[in-house]
Scaffold this active site. Structure first.
Site, PDB file in Angstrom:
ATOM      1  N   GLU A  15      -8.857  -3.161  -2.802  1.00 52.17           N
ATOM      2  CA  GLU A  15      -8.700  -1.966  -3.672  1.00 52.17           C
ATOM      3  C   GLU A  15      -8.290  -2.386  -5.048  1.00 52.17           C
ATOM      4  OE1 GLU A  15      -4.937   0.997  -4.341  1.00 52.17           O
ATOM      5  OE2 GLU A  15      -5.109  -0.024  -2.207  1.00 52.17           O
ATOM      6  N   ASP A  52     -10.573  -1.599  -8.152  1.00 53.75           N
ATOM      7  CA  ASP A  52      -9.846  -0.847  -9.180  1.00 53.75           C
ATOM      8  C   ASP A  52     -10.199  -1.413 -10.489  1.00 53.75           C
ATOM      9  OD1 ASP A  52      -8.018   1.504 -10.115  1.00 53.75           O
ATOM     10  OD2 ASP A  52      -6.972  -0.425 -11.028  1.00 53.75           O
ATOM     11  N   GLU A  54     -12.218   2.604  -3.663  1.00 52.20           N
ATOM     12  CA  GLU A  54     -11.924   1.244  -4.669  1.00 52.20           C
ATOM     13  C   GLU A  54     -11.991  -0.029  -3.868  1.00 52.20           C
ATOM     14  OE1 GLU A  54      -9.017   3.209  -8.034  1.00 52.20           O
ATOM     15  OE2 GLU A  54      -8.177   2.178  -6.438  1.00 52.20           O
ATOM     16  N   ASP A  94      -8.074   5.103  -2.243  1.00 50.70           N
ATOM     17  CA  ASP A  94      -7.850   3.603  -2.089  1.00 50.70           C
ATOM     18  C   ASP A  94      -9.156   2.976  -1.270  1.00 50.70           C
ATOM     19  OD1 ASP A  94      -5.444   3.832  -3.386  1.00 50.70           O
ATOM     20  OD2 ASP A  94      -4.317   3.801  -1.501  1.00 50.70           O
TER      21      ASP A  94
END
EC number: 3.1.26.3
Length: 248
Positions: A52, A56, A128, A125
């Protein structure tokens, strides 16, 4: 990939990959779908938080590059709003739902009982993490194509979304143009790591003004910023209208 983990998945991963648009390394894929609550219950398996973190950053670069190229006349402040409107929790959760991502997640018993497969924070989450796994498996260019395709409904409306999503930036602009001198976010976290809750209070000139709570700190702060604007400007605040002191 262990038999126990793969058996916990309730659908064929090939279906997810077909929707996503590219193969992913099987072990990375399972890790991307493994929530910390499931890993905790299974005695400390790898979970998706590191992916994640990577995803991101990859997502932010892809979206920033796309917005920069498609809106050459927009100033930085508007570009920033567009980016946040695309990569913040609610729109990413919307994208995850369109993929049916919640059907493939490995969640602990408690998260399942409390609606984990449809929680914005968990879906965001996981998406990502899926992007991070895609980047490690295929490289940047394939990841860029996949991400832009998945986000295309958001990107087509990014100008209007930018006016409604980023309450933190709108609060910052409001305070800067108002008689108020300062504001800050006060964050209180509670619960175990795998079921964290964040309660946020916005202090304006030291006075508690707006409040909100969520399972993501970012989301809780954004909601608290919106509540602060409602308290300062009034309930007539419209997300499609710029919030300025003169509106009071």
């Amino acid at each position: 990939m262990s038999r126990g983990i793969s058996g916990a998945l309730n659908q064929n991963l090939g279906e997810l990959l077909e929707r996503w648009g590219t193969p992913i390394d099987p072990e990375l894929l399972v890790t991307a779908l493994t929530h910390r609550s499931f890993a905790y219950e299974q005695g400390g398996l790898d979970h998706n938080e590191r992916l994640e973190f990577l995803g991101d950053s990859v997502l932010g670069l892809i979206v920033t590059d796309w917005i920069y190229r498609h809106f050459p006349s927009k100033p930085e402040s508007v570009l920033s709003r567009m980016r946040i409107a695309t990569v913040s929790q609610a729109p990413l959760a919307q994208t995850a739902r369109a993929l049916g991502l919640g059907d493939f997640l490995l969640l602990g018993v408690g998260e399942h009982k409390t609606g984990g497969p449809d929680k914005d924070s968990i879906l965001c989450d996981a998406l990502e993490a899926l992007i991070g796994a895609t980047y490690l498996s295929t490289g940047m260019e394939v990841t860029r194509q996949v991400v832009l395709q998945a986000l295309s409904p958001l990107l087509e409306e990014v100008e209007s979304l930018a006016q409604t999503t980023d309450w933190k930036t709108r609060l910052q602009e409001y305070i800067a143009s108002s008689p108020y001198r300062d504001y800050q976010y006060q964050v209180d976290a509670s619960g175990p790591d795998h079921r964290r809750q964040f309660a946020v209070t916005v202090l304006v000139d030291g006075q508690p003004t707006g409040r909100a709570s969520a399972s993501s700190r970012k989301h809780a702060e954004n909601l608290a910023a919106r509540d602060t604007l409602v308290q300062l400007v009034g309930p007539e605040v419209d997300p499609t209208v710029s919030v300025l002191p003169s509106d009071r």
